[in-house]
Design a protein around this motif. Structure first.
Motif, PDB file in Angstrom:
ATOM      1  N   UNK B  15       0.828  -1.199   0.000  1.00  0.00           N
ATOM      2  CA  UNK B  15       0.000   0.000   0.000  1.00  0.00           C
ATOM      3  C   UNK B  15       0.870   1.259   0.000  1.00  0.00           C
ATOM      4  N   UNK B  16       0.475   2.268  -0.783  1.00  0.00           N
ATOM      5  CA  UNK B  16       1.130   3.579  -0.804  1.00  0.00           C
ATOM      6  C   UNK B  16       0.104   4.600  -0.326  1.00  0.00           C
ATOM      7  N   UNK B  17       0.379   5.356   0.756  1.00  0.00           N
ATOM      8  CA  UNK B  17      -0.631   6.276   1.293  1.00  0.00           C
ATOM      9  C   UNK B  17      -1.070   7.323   0.276  1.00  0.00           C
ATOM     10  N   UNK B  18      -2.374   7.560   0.215  1.00  0.00           N
ATOM     11  CA  UNK B  18      -2.966   8.532  -0.698  1.00  0.00           C
ATOM     12  C   UNK B  18      -3.892   9.419   0.117  1.00  0.00           C
ATOM     13  N   UNK B  19      -3.870  10.722  -0.139  1.00  0.00           N
ATOM     14  CA  UNK B  19      -4.716  11.653   0.617  1.00  0.00           C
ATOM     15  C   UNK B  19      -6.188  11.302   0.415  1.00  0.00           C
ATOM     16  N   UNK B  20      -6.929  11.225   1.525  1.00  0.00           N
ATOM     17  CA  UNK B  20      -8.364  10.951   1.442  1.00  0.00           C
ATOM     18  C   UNK B  20      -8.732   9.494   1.601  1.00  0.00           C
ATOM     19  N   UNK B  21      -7.766   8.572   1.520  1.00  0.00           N
ATOM     20  CA  UNK B  21      -8.057   7.151   1.676  1.00  0.00           C
ATOM     21  C   UNK B  21      -8.417   6.842   3.122  1.00  0.00           C
ATOM     22  N   UNK B  22      -9.424   5.964   3.309  1.00  0.00           N
ATOM     23  CA  UNK B  22      -9.770   5.491   4.648  1.00  0.00           C
ATOM     24  C   UNK B  22      -9.030   4.192   4.913  1.00  0.00           C
ATOM     25  N   UNK B  23      -8.236   4.151   5.991  1.00  0.00           N
ATOM     26  CA  UNK B  23      -7.411   2.970   6.261  1.00  0.00           C
ATOM     27  C   UNK B  23      -7.542   2.549   7.713  1.00  0.00           C
ATOM     28  N   UNK B  24      -7.119   1.288   7.977  1.00  0.00           N
ATOM     29  CA  UNK B  24      -7.045   0.783   9.343  1.00  0.00           C
ATOM     30  C   UNK B  24      -5.583   0.839   9.767  1.00  0.00           C
ATOM     31  N   UNK B  25      -5.291   1.533  10.871  1.00  0.00           N
ATOM     32  CA  UNK B  25      -3.931   1.627  11.359  1.00  0.00           C
ATOM     33  C   UNK B  25      -3.806   0.994  12.729  1.00  0.00           C
ATOM     34  N   UNK B  45       2.420   6.529  10.075  1.00  0.00           N
ATOM     35  CA  UNK B  45       1.647   7.761   9.961  1.00  0.00           C
ATOM     36  C   UNK B  45       1.502   8.390  11.340  1.00  0.00           C
ATOM     37  N   UNK B  46       1.318   9.719  11.370  1.00  0.00           N
ATOM     38  CA  UNK B  46       1.129  10.380  12.657  1.00  0.00           C
ATOM     39  C   UNK B  46      -0.343  10.750  12.814  1.00  0.00           C
ATOM     40  N   UNK B  47      -0.832  10.730  14.057  1.00  0.00           N
ATOM     41  CA  UNK B  47      -2.232  11.044  14.350  1.00  0.00           C
ATOM     42  C   UNK B  47      -2.254  11.880  15.607  1.00  0.00           C
ATOM     43  N   UNK B  48      -2.841  13.079  15.525  1.00  0.00           N
ATOM     44  CA  UNK B  48      -2.895  13.943  16.698  1.00  0.00           C
ATOM     45  C   UNK B  48      -4.050  13.521  17.589  1.00  0.00           C
ATOM     46  N   UNK B  49      -3.895  13.676  18.917  1.00  0.00           N
ATOM     47  CA  UNK B  49      -4.987  13.257  19.824  1.00  0.00           C
ATOM     48  C   UNK B  49      -6.186  14.181  19.704  1.00  0.00           C
ATOM     49  N   UNK B  50      -6.010  15.364  19.074  1.00  0.00           N
ATOM     50  CA  UNK B  50      -7.127  16.295  18.891  1.00  0.00           C
ATOM     51  C   UNK B  50      -7.955  15.971  17.649  1.00  0.00           C
ATOM     52  N   UNK B  51      -7.505  15.011  16.838  1.00  0.00           N
ATOM     53  CA  UNK B  51      -8.180  14.713  15.578  1.00  0.00           C
ATOM     54  C   UNK B  51      -9.289  13.690  15.743  1.00  0.00           C
ATOM     55  N   UNK B  52      -9.949  13.676  16.914  1.00  0.00           N
ATOM     56  CA  UNK B  52     -11.085  12.790  17.147  1.00  0.00           C
ATOM     57  C   UNK B  52     -12.295  13.663  17.425  1.00  0.00           C
ATOM     58  N   UNK B  73      -6.459   9.815   5.525  1.00  0.00           N
ATOM     59  CA  UNK B  73      -5.238  10.585   5.403  1.00  0.00           C
ATOM     60  C   UNK B  73      -5.551  12.046   5.127  1.00  0.00           C
ATOM     61  N   UNK B  74      -4.924  12.917   5.942  1.00  0.00           N
ATOM     62  CA  UNK B  74      -5.039  14.353   5.712  1.00  0.00           C
ATOM     63  C   UNK B  74      -3.923  14.816   4.787  1.00  0.00           C
ATOM     64  N   UNK B  75      -2.724  14.290   5.024  1.00  0.00           N
ATOM     65  CA  UNK B  75      -1.536  14.635   4.246  1.00  0.00           C
ATOM     66  C   UNK B  75      -0.875  13.331   3.843  1.00  0.00           C
ATOM     67  N   UNK B  76      -0.645  13.121   2.556  1.00  0.00           N
ATOM     68  CA  UNK B  76       0.037  11.908   2.117  1.00  0.00           C
ATOM     69  C   UNK B  76       0.752  12.188   0.811  1.00  0.00           C
ATOM     70  N   UNK B  80       6.905  13.605   2.614  1.00  0.00           N
ATOM     71  CA  UNK B  80       6.709  13.826   4.045  1.00  0.00           C
ATOM     72  C   UNK B  80       6.051  12.604   4.660  1.00  0.00           C
ATOM     73  N   UNK B  81       6.112  12.517   5.998  1.00  0.00           N
ATOM     74  CA  UNK B  81       5.444  11.388   6.645  1.00  0.00           C
ATOM     75  C   UNK B  81       3.933  11.627   6.611  1.00  0.00           C
ATOM     76  N   UNK B  82       3.136  10.577   6.375  1.00  0.00           N
ATOM     77  CA  UNK B  82       1.685  10.766   6.245  1.00  0.00           C
ATOM     78  C   UNK B  82       1.042  11.144   7.580  1.00  0.00           C
ATOM     79  N   UNK B  83      -0.044  11.910   7.486  1.00  0.00           N
ATOM     80  CA  UNK B  83      -0.752  12.367   8.675  1.00  0.00           C
ATOM     81  C   UNK B  83      -2.193  11.902   8.580  1.00  0.00           C
ATOM     82  N   UNK B  84      -2.709  11.329   9.667  1.00  0.00           N
ATOM     83  CA  UNK B  84      -4.081  10.806   9.646  1.00  0.00           C
ATOM     84  C   UNK B  84      -4.970  11.600  10.581  1.00  0.00           C
ATOM     85  N   UNK B  85      -6.270  11.595  10.306  1.00  0.00           N
ATOM     86  CA  UNK B  85      -7.245  12.182  11.207  1.00  0.00           C
ATOM     87  C   UNK B  85      -8.436  11.243  11.297  1.00  0.00           C
TER      88      UNK B  85
END
Lengths: 194, 181
Positions: B15-25, B45-52, B73-76, B80-85
């Protein structure tokens, strides 16, 4: 010029009546002391006293000072900053590259909180930046591109072709015609070579 | 001439991260106010605790190392390292967040996921007539299943894994045998 001889840091070289201090030395209580461990150089000046200086290598390393404009290459980006290798200070190339950091808030002068590092720099871009601080314990120079004349000068598109700047925030690939976002430097006309 | 999008459908497992994809991490580390998630790509990927949904600095989500998270994915991008929300653009969770206890996580190819995510997928419809179950599909090739008993869960897992190579006929025969039991 007199032959070179080794000198230690802190060694007292001579009195200020016999010579004038040069680079790599300092004066205390009427005497000239060496501030580096290196080779002593004595240059005879036609007017006045000879100049005494201490050098480490045969050519002195040029260090970036605060306020100097440097040319650097972006090696990695992050959502908060970009890491660069400093290649040139002014127009002199450096023998060994220094590492620098451009923080997100130092990329632009206006709208600092709306800046996205990904839309300003990419890895392998060549960037003109100004040194704002000599850095902290990690010895990373702190750089800024918050001026019109600073920013990306050379960048390659995703297709691998060198891009042409079309505005202060966009560059275009001449082969695929896709536009990419960069913080573009407005290079002075006298420095452009066509 | 209308617009429309063209794409080339291909088969792959990596898998290659793509912006907007819904994934299980899978949560691998907690670093201050960021979580590191393994999504099967080249970088965690990084996930902020405020992104819930409904998360504030006082009201932190209860996320432990080893938990499963369904997010987008918010940023992919490749630099850069991917960012999830776990919230969408309006701030609602819309089904994303921490996946509950129990259940079974397994990996399949990306082509099968896209087939299962197509509207009115036959495999899902036939399976839902067999047993009731909960299902989460991640675009990174990960599927999470939970049914009433462990045995039912494992049967569904096996059918989903095998439907990569089974024809529709073979699948209907297998399901008929199971519901006959």
């Amino acid at each position: 010029r007199h032959p070179l001889s080794p000198s230690l840091a802190g060694e007292r070289l001579c009195s200020t009546e016999e010579a004038t201090p040069g680079s790599g030395t300092y004066t205390r209580h009427g005497f000239i002391y060496s501030s580096l461990a290196g080779c002593l150089e004595r240059k005879s000046e036609d007017s006045g006293l000879p100049v005494v200086s201490v050098v480490r290598d045969s050519e002195s390393q040029l260090l970036p000072n605060v306020g100097a404009v440097v040319t650097c290459k972006v090696c990695s980006i992050n959502s908060r900053f970009a890491k660069v290798h400093i290649l040139y200070v002014g127009s002199t190339p450096l023998k060994s590259t220094f590492r620098g950091t451009i923080r997100k808030e130092d990329i632009r002068a206006t709208e600092k909180d709306k800046v996205e590092v990904y839309k300003s720099f990419r890895p392998s871009d060549i960037v003109l930046a100004k040194v704002i601080s000599l850095g902290d314990a990690q010895s990373n120079y702190l750089l800024s591109t918050a001026e019109n004349e600073l920013g990306v000068v050379v960048a390659r598109s995703e297709a691998g072709v060198q891009m042409v700047p079309i505005s202060w925030c966009e560059m275009q690939c001449p082969r695929t015609h896709t536009k990419e976002f960069r913080k573009v430097a407005r290079v002075q006309p006298q420095f452009l070579q066509t | 001439a209308g617009g429309g999008a063209y794409w080339v459908d291909s088969q792959q497992k990596r898998y290659v991260p793509v912006k907007g994809d819904h994934v299980i991490g899978i949560v691998t580390a907690k670093a201050g106010d960021m979580f590191k998630l393994d999504v099967g790509g080249s970088e965690p990927a990084s996930l902020s605790y405020l992104a819930f949904e409904g998360a504030t600095k006082r009201n932190r989500p209860n996320v432990q190392v080893g938990d499963l998270i369904y997010g987008q994915f918010l940023v992919a991008n490749k630099d850069m390292e991917p960012e999830m929300v776990c919230i969408d653009s309006s701030g609602k969770s819309s089904g994303m967040g921490i996946i509950g206890q129990d259940g079974f996580l397994f990996k399949v190819s990306l082509g099968l996921i896209r087939k299962l995510l197509a509207p009115k997928c036959e495999i899902i419809q036939e399976l839902s007539q067999l047993y009731p179950f909960e299902l989460v599909l991640g675009m990174n090739g990960r599927i999470w299943v939970k049914a009433k008993t462990v045995q039912q869960t494992l049967i569904i897992v096996n059918i989903l894994e095998a439907s990569e190579y089974m024809t529709a006929e073979q699948r209907k025969q297998a399901l008929a045998k199971l519901s006959g039991n």
